[in-house]
Design an enzyme around this catalytic site. Structure first.
Site, PDB file in Angstrom:
ATOM      1  N   VAL A 112       0.926  -1.198  -0.037  1.00  0.00           N
ATOM      2  CA  VAL A 112       0.001  -0.131  -0.178  1.00  0.00           C
ATOM      3  C   VAL A 112       1.003   1.383  -0.006  1.00  0.00           C
ATOM      4  CG1 VAL A 112      -1.614   1.203   1.278  1.00  0.00           C
ATOM      5  CG2 VAL A 112      -2.064  -1.052   1.190  1.00  0.00           C
ATOM      6  N   ASP A 125      -6.928   2.543   4.734  1.00  0.00           N
ATOM      7  CA  ASP A 125      -8.052   1.607   5.213  1.00  0.00           C
ATOM      8  C   ASP A 125      -8.824   1.764   6.347  1.00  0.00           C
ATOM      9  OD1 ASP A 125      -7.513  -0.302   3.193  1.00  0.00           O
ATOM     10  OD2 ASP A 125      -6.063  -1.241   4.252  1.00  0.00           O
ATOM     11  N   PRO A 144      11.419   0.392   9.179  1.00  0.00           N
ATOM     12  CA  PRO A 144      12.618  -0.700   9.530  1.00  0.00           C
ATOM     13  C   PRO A 144      12.783  -1.214   8.012  1.00  0.00           C
ATOM     14  CG  PRO A 144      11.115  -1.157  11.137  1.00  0.00           C
ATOM     15  CD  PRO A 144      10.088  -0.159  10.263  1.00  0.00           C
TER      16      PRO A 144
END
Length: 240
Positions: free
Chosen positions: A38, A121, A58
């Site tokens: 995404v 979302d 990370p």
């Protein structure tokens, strides 16, 4: 009898929509929290709009596409989880991580700082949505379902794209070049209405194929008619 116009004369208000804008974010600083699929889509969207992008995630969480953009130095990378001071200097924030609690924290911090944000979302935690976009050079067509059905937006976008000529982008590029030349020929602000009307005439009278084939010489020929207000045919322009 009332002298006020009836309501039927004016467009009916349809609440529940979004204000769809072409947001200019060139050289603005966009912070992307997360580095998965995404996030990759969000990053491409803002790079296409010439934004400066920083990804905080990370290294182990970067997918192949985001890792590529980092290695190519298309985006800056902070190799750790999000920290509140990452928002310093950010003009826009996009959060795409699989941690609802951490995502909500990003949202709250953005609200405190009045930074426009999109939490993937989670429609209630979004100042803006991403629609489904058709791109052809300078042409961008966006379809939004206002968070209700992203897949349906994609289907509608494809149907619209199928109806557009394949050379539409090239025609628009040429029209843009002609407009720029016209502003050089008639730079005064008071010429604005005349410029707009004349350019509209060119776009309406010339076919897409003619606009695509327009050369620099053709543009100069077309512009020679501007003073008179006449919109020439391509044949008349080439005869000049």
């Amino acid at each position: 009898m009332s002298s006020h116009p009836t309501m039927s004369k004016f467009p009916e208000v349809q609440g529940g929509g979004s204000l769809i804008l072409a947001w200019q974010i060139k050289d603005k600083h966009v912070l992307v929290v997360g580095g998965g699929e995404v996030a990759a889509g969000r990053i491409l969207n803002v790079l296409n709009a010439d934004a400066r992008v920083t990804v905080v995630c990370p290294a182990s969480g970067l997918n192949e596409e985001v890792a590529f953009r980092v290695s190519e130095k298309q985006v800056a990378h902070i190799d750790r989880n999000f920290e509140p001071h990452d928002l310093d200097g950010a003009d826009m924030v996009m959060c795409a991580i699989d941690d609802p609690e951490a995502s909500s924290e990003v949202w709250k911090l953005c609200k405190e700082r009045r930074i426009a944000a999109n939490i993937a979302d989670v429609p209630p935690e979004c100042d803006f949505y991403f629609g489904s976009v058709h791109r052809d050079g300078p042409l961008q067509v966006m379809v939004s379902t206002n968070g209700n059905g992203p897949k349906l937006a994609s289907i509608v976008r494809k149907k619209i794209a199928e109806t557009l000529p394949s050379n539409m982008g090239a025609a628009i590029e040429n029209v843009g070049r002609l407009r720029k030349k016209l502003r050089e020929v008639a730079p005064n602000p008071e010429q604005g209405p005349k410029r707009m009307k004349w350019m509209s005439g060119v776009c309406e009278q010339w076919s897409l194929e003619e606009l695509v084939s327009m050369t620099e010489k053709d543009m100069d020929g077309v512009l020679s008619f501007y003073e008179s207000g006449k919109v020439p045919t391509i044949q008349e322009a080439r005869a000049e």
